[in-house]
Design a protein around this motif. Structure first.
Motif, PDB file in Angstrom:
ATOM      1  N   GLU A 192       1.536 -20.791  67.199  1.00  0.00           N
ATOM      2  CA  GLU A 192       0.698 -21.913  67.691  1.00  0.00           C
ATOM      3  C   GLU A 192       0.732 -22.208  68.898  1.00  0.00           C
ATOM      4  N   GLY A 193       1.472 -21.687  69.861  1.00  0.00           N
ATOM      5  CA  GLY A 193       1.378 -21.901  71.186  1.00  0.00           C
ATOM      6  C   GLY A 193       2.642 -21.017  72.048  1.00  0.00           C
ATOM      7  N   TRP A 194       2.775 -21.241  73.364  1.00  0.00           N
ATOM      8  CA  TRP A 194       3.569 -20.588  74.191  1.00  0.00           C
ATOM      9  C   TRP A 194       4.991 -21.156  73.848  1.00  0.00           C
ATOM     10  N   HIS A 195       5.109 -22.279  73.533  1.00  0.00           N
ATOM     11  CA  HIS A 195       6.517 -23.093  73.640  1.00  0.00           C
ATOM     12  C   HIS A 195       6.726 -23.386  72.193  1.00  0.00           C
ATOM     13  N   THR A 196       6.267 -23.387  71.209  1.00  0.00           N
ATOM     14  CA  THR A 196       6.548 -23.874  69.850  1.00  0.00           C
ATOM     15  C   THR A 196       6.961 -22.801  69.099  1.00  0.00           C
ATOM     16  N   VAL A 197       7.898 -23.064  68.149  1.00  0.00           N
ATOM     17  CA  VAL A 197       8.102 -22.002  66.853  1.00  0.00           C
ATOM     18  C   VAL A 197       7.182 -22.223  65.727  1.00  0.00           C
ATOM     19  N   GLU A 198       6.085 -23.114  65.793  1.00  0.00           N
ATOM     20  CA  GLU A 198       5.329 -23.361  64.469  1.00  0.00           C
ATOM     21  C   GLU A 198       4.504 -22.167  64.533  1.00  0.00           C
ATOM     22  N   ILE A 199       4.292 -21.922  63.175  1.00  0.00           N
ATOM     23  CA  ILE A 199       3.486 -20.584  62.960  1.00  0.00           C
ATOM     24  C   ILE A 199       2.398 -20.983  61.960  1.00  0.00           C
ATOM     25  N   VAL A 258       4.727 -22.801  59.069  1.00  0.00           N
ATOM     26  CA  VAL A 258       6.272 -22.629  58.978  1.00  0.00           C
ATOM     27  C   VAL A 258       6.637 -22.274  60.389  1.00  0.00           C
ATOM     28  N   ASP A 259       8.027 -22.372  60.321  1.00  0.00           N
ATOM     29  CA  ASP A 259       9.217 -22.221  61.210  1.00  0.00           C
ATOM     30  C   ASP A 259       9.194 -20.856  61.616  1.00  0.00           C
ATOM     31  N   GLY A 260       8.720 -20.509  62.815  1.00  0.00           N
ATOM     32  CA  GLY A 260       8.877 -18.800  63.414  1.00  0.00           C
ATOM     33  C   GLY A 260      10.374 -18.566  63.397  1.00  0.00           C
ATOM     34  N   ARG A 261      11.202 -19.325  63.609  1.00  0.00           N
ATOM     35  CA  ARG A 261      12.624 -18.889  63.637  1.00  0.00           C
ATOM     36  C   ARG A 261      13.043 -18.478  62.344  1.00  0.00           C
ATOM     37  N   SER A 262      12.467 -18.666  61.179  1.00  0.00           N
ATOM     38  CA  SER A 262      13.035 -18.495  59.969  1.00  0.00           C
ATOM     39  C   SER A 262      12.195 -17.050  59.420  1.00  0.00           C
ATOM     40  N   LEU A 263      11.499 -16.522  60.237  1.00  0.00           N
ATOM     41  CA  LEU A 263      10.641 -15.147  60.046  1.00  0.00           C
ATOM     42  C   LEU A 263      11.418 -13.987  60.573  1.00  0.00           C
ATOM     43  N   ASP A 264      11.272 -12.806  59.464  1.00  0.00           N
ATOM     44  CA  ASP A 264      11.921 -11.590  59.954  1.00  0.00           C
ATOM     45  C   ASP A 264      10.590 -10.753  60.537  1.00  0.00           C
ATOM     46  N   TYR A 265      10.186 -10.673  61.628  1.00  0.00           N
ATOM     47  CA  TYR A 265       9.416 -10.017  62.249  1.00  0.00           C
ATOM     48  C   TYR A 265       9.253  -8.261  62.249  1.00  0.00           C
ATOM     49  N   SER A 266      10.505  -7.908  61.888  1.00  0.00           N
ATOM     50  CA  SER A 266      10.779  -6.568  61.725  1.00  0.00           C
ATOM     51  C   SER A 266      10.141  -5.907  60.540  1.00  0.00           C
ATOM     52  N   LYS A 267       9.757  -6.789  59.411  1.00  0.00           N
ATOM     53  CA  LYS A 267       9.219  -6.291  58.334  1.00  0.00           C
ATOM     54  C   LYS A 267       7.586  -6.446  58.383  1.00  0.00           C
ATOM     55  N   MET A 268       7.067  -6.782  59.471  1.00  0.00           N
ATOM     56  CA  MET A 268       5.667  -7.070  59.648  1.00  0.00           C
ATOM     57  C   MET A 268       5.042  -6.144  60.766  1.00  0.00           C
ATOM     58  N   GLU A 269       3.841  -5.872  60.714  1.00  0.00           N
ATOM     59  CA  GLU A 269       3.200  -5.167  61.582  1.00  0.00           C
ATOM     60  C   GLU A 269       3.090  -6.042  62.961  1.00  0.00           C
ATOM     61  N   ILE A 270       2.810  -5.392  64.304  1.00  0.00           N
ATOM     62  CA  ILE A 270       2.682  -6.243  65.172  1.00  0.00           C
ATOM     63  C   ILE A 270       1.132  -6.101  65.711  1.00  0.00           C
ATOM     64  N   GLN A 271       0.555  -7.216  65.910  1.00  0.00           N
ATOM     65  CA  GLN A 271      -0.889  -7.143  66.345  1.00  0.00           C
ATOM     66  C   GLN A 271      -0.847  -7.860  67.708  1.00  0.00           C
TER      67      GLN A 271
END
Length: 623
Positions: free
Chosen positions: A297-304, A203-216
């Motif tokens: 998926e990497g340093w410079h990609t938005v792919e998740i 999926v496209d990481g730019r379309s995700l809301d990380y504030s609703k997730m737990e950070i690891q």
């Protein structure tokens, strides 16, 4: 056009790269055949290396002189040591990796070796003369000759991708299947089967809301895989965790009638310990949520990579279900998940060297043998590459025992017990896991790697230095005393019984929940010697603490391993006719005749062979 080679390796995944690298570094002229030069060492599934038991395997590969540890370190974006709360036998290193960088680093490593040549084409068969492989046939009509051939075909052999009710041939998304080779091998007398694996949507990481997730996050003070001079990470990318819910599960169920998992389209066995999301909500119907790991998926990609959501449901069902997961409400999907079926060859057809019993100088490694996972494939490739080189040189095979390495456990399990579902390594599979820790892989295996010409002199010297420093630190800690005034405040804080007189530092370290760092924090002499050793080699400090803390367990397991080795050392005649041994059970006669074990120890692990059967064989051999 192409010269004759010492070793031809077919397939450039994790197994193929290790096989080509090992044989070439040992001096063989190697040809690496791949269907696509741009997908060498492709991370087909998750962008990560290591994990429980798998991390130990990568350390072992590195200790022997393989490449996976170095490449993992150079492409890592996060490092974590898993299971730190458990005993050191369970500590398992894991990296999150940059998928594209991982592939590039492996290609660089191979291209830097002048003994490795490359050829892009599909292998459709092996050439056999007098039950001995002499080369390979290519789809474009080329014939290439070699003294040994290593097949590492991954999921490509007659690969069939399932996506909902759609089916299409392919080795992985966007790449064609390999056809012809299975049929060729079956015509030579090999038995084949089918297996299944799967992958989740990206999926496209730019379309995700990380504030609703737990950070690891990664470790605060990250280590690394390789014992070589690779650099630990100074910057890391976080992963995240979220969860499915009842709405997700209800939506997924709407597609079950079109799922190849449930409508009979897929008939083969999938990985038991990495089930699809539809399998999880079906088997664990009482669970109202499942963990989802959100992995970059990497340093410079938005792919998740959506770890934990492996699926072959129709793409519209996948998309709708993803949008019910917290943080995924606005998700954009790059590509859907899918399942893939492919051919494999039951590994009971192999010797411990991974050479086939049927055709001399032909080796199988990786998923062709029924395993799943990058690490399991890589270690088989390493061993097949080593043994292909040694066979060409008319040298005896290099075989690791179950008490020497997880690699030894894996190969012995495969060729002795076989597998009818994708085989994955776990710490529980190893009888001697206290001996087979990730921290001592270099001490166990680098001397062996050096002896066969794979590990370098510098690596061996580094191991010797670490052993000397560990020994020195252990002696010092057994000699340094600590009194109640220094120790008791720390012991009381740690809920450990206070001391009434001076004791040796080593005795405090053996206590549960008391670490060497705890003692060094309250005793200057301990701190001084720990800092002195740590400044030269921090791994020696960790090693000394483990050896002191678990000395009794380690000694006991070493004694068991020695007893076990006596059975392993008792060779069985290759022409032993089990059908004629009286008092041997019918099942034992059938299984032993098929497996034809090399040693009594291997015979004892064949499914269906009882201790009384082993006694009968001993009597038959005059023992």
């Amino acid at each position: 056009m192409l010269n004759k080679y010492d070793v031809i390796v077919v397939g450039a995944g994790h197994a193929g790269c290790e096989a080509a690298n090992a044989a070439a570094r040992m001096g063989s002229k190697v040809l690496l055949v791949t269907m696509n030069m741009n997908t060498i060492a492709q991370m087909s599934c998750n962008p990560a290396m290591g994990g429980v038991a798998k991390g130990q395997i990568i350390r072992e590969i590195d200790a022997l002189g393989g490449g996976s540890g170095i490449v993992s370190d150079k492409s890592a974006i996060q490092f974590r040591m898993l299971n730190r709360s458990k005993g050191p036998a369970m500590w398992s290193p894991r990296t999150q990796n940059d998928r594209m960088l991982f592939s590039l680093e492996w290609r660089y490593l191979l291209e830097q070796n002048p003994n490795v040549d490359f050829w892009q084409d599909m292998c459709v068969g092996v050439i056999v003369e007098n039950h001995k492989v002499v080369g390979v046939k290519m789809a474009m009509g080329t014939t290439i000759y070699g003294n040994a051939v290593v097949l590492t075909n991954g999921t490509f052999l007659n690969g069939l991708i399932h996506l909902g009710e759609k089916q299409f041939g392919g080795g992985r998304a966007g790449e064609k299947a390999a056809v012809g080779l299975t049929e060729n091998l079956v015509s030579l007398g090999f038995e084949s089967g089918r297996m299944k694996t799967g992958t989740p949507p990206r999926v496209d990481g730019r379309s995700l809301d990380y504030s609703k997730m737990e950070i690891q996050d990664g470790d605060v003070d990250p280590s690394k895989f390789s014992f070589e001079n690779t650099k630990p990470l100074k910057e890391q990318r976080p992963c995240h965790i979220t969860y499915t819910n009842t709405a997700t599960h209800d939506l997924l169920r709407t597609g079950f009638d079109r799922s190849p998992m449930f409508n009979g389209a897929i008939k083969s066995s999938g990985p038991r310990y990495c089930p699809s999301i539809e399998d999880k909500i079906s088997r664990f119907a009482d669970r109202d949520r499942h963990q989802i790991f959100v992995e970059p998926e990497g340093w410079h990609t938005v792919e998740i990579y959506v770890n934990g959501f492996s699926t072959s449901l129709p793409e519209e069902v996948q998309f709708a279900a993803l949008r019910t997961i917290p943080g995924f409400e606005g998700v954009k999907m790059f590509r859907p998940g899918y399942a893939i079926e492919y051919d494999y060859f039951p590994p009971t057809q192999l010797k411990h060297s991974l050479e086939t019993k049927l055709i001399e100088n032909l080796f199988f490694a990786g998923q062709i043998n029924g395993t799943t996972g990058y690490e399991e494939a890589a270690c088989q490739g390493l061993m097949a590459g080593i043994n292909a080189h040694k066979k060409v040189q008319e040298d005896s095979p290099f075989i690791l025992s179950r008490s020497e390495a997880y690699i030894g456990v894996l190969i012995d399990d495969l060729i002795t017990k076989g597998t009818n579902e994708p085989y994955r390594m776990f710490t529980s599979r190893a009888e001697f896991r206290i001996l087979l820790r990730q921290d001592n892989a270099d001490e166990r295996l680098t001397p062996l790697g050096y002896e066969i010409g794979l590990a370098s002199m510098e690596s061996l010297q580094r191991v010797e230095q670490k052993k000397q420093l560990t020994k020195h630190l252990k002696m010092k800690l057994r000699d340094i005393g600590i009194g109640p005034s220094d120790a008791n405040p720390m012991l009381i804080e740690k809920d450990s019984a206070p001391i009434t007189q001076q004791v040796k530092v080593s005795s405090l370290i053996t206590r549960p929940h008391i670490s060497l760092a705890d003692v060094a924090g309250v005793n200057k002499e301990t701190a001084l010697v720990v800092n002195e050793v740590g400044a030269v080699n921090q791994l020696a400090v960790e090693q000394a603490e483990i050896l002191l803390k678990y000395e009794g367990y380690i000694d006991r397991e070493e004694e068991q391993a020695q007893k076990h080795q006596r059975l392993e050392n008792l060779q069985l005649p290759m022409n032993l006719d089990y059908a004629k041994i009286k008092s041997l059970s019918i099942e034992a006669k059938e299984k032993l005749s098929k497996i034809n074990p090399a040693t009594l120890g291997q015979a004892s692990r064949v499914s269906g062979v009882s201790p009384s059967d082993i006694s009968v064989i001993l009597v038959h051999l005059g023992r």
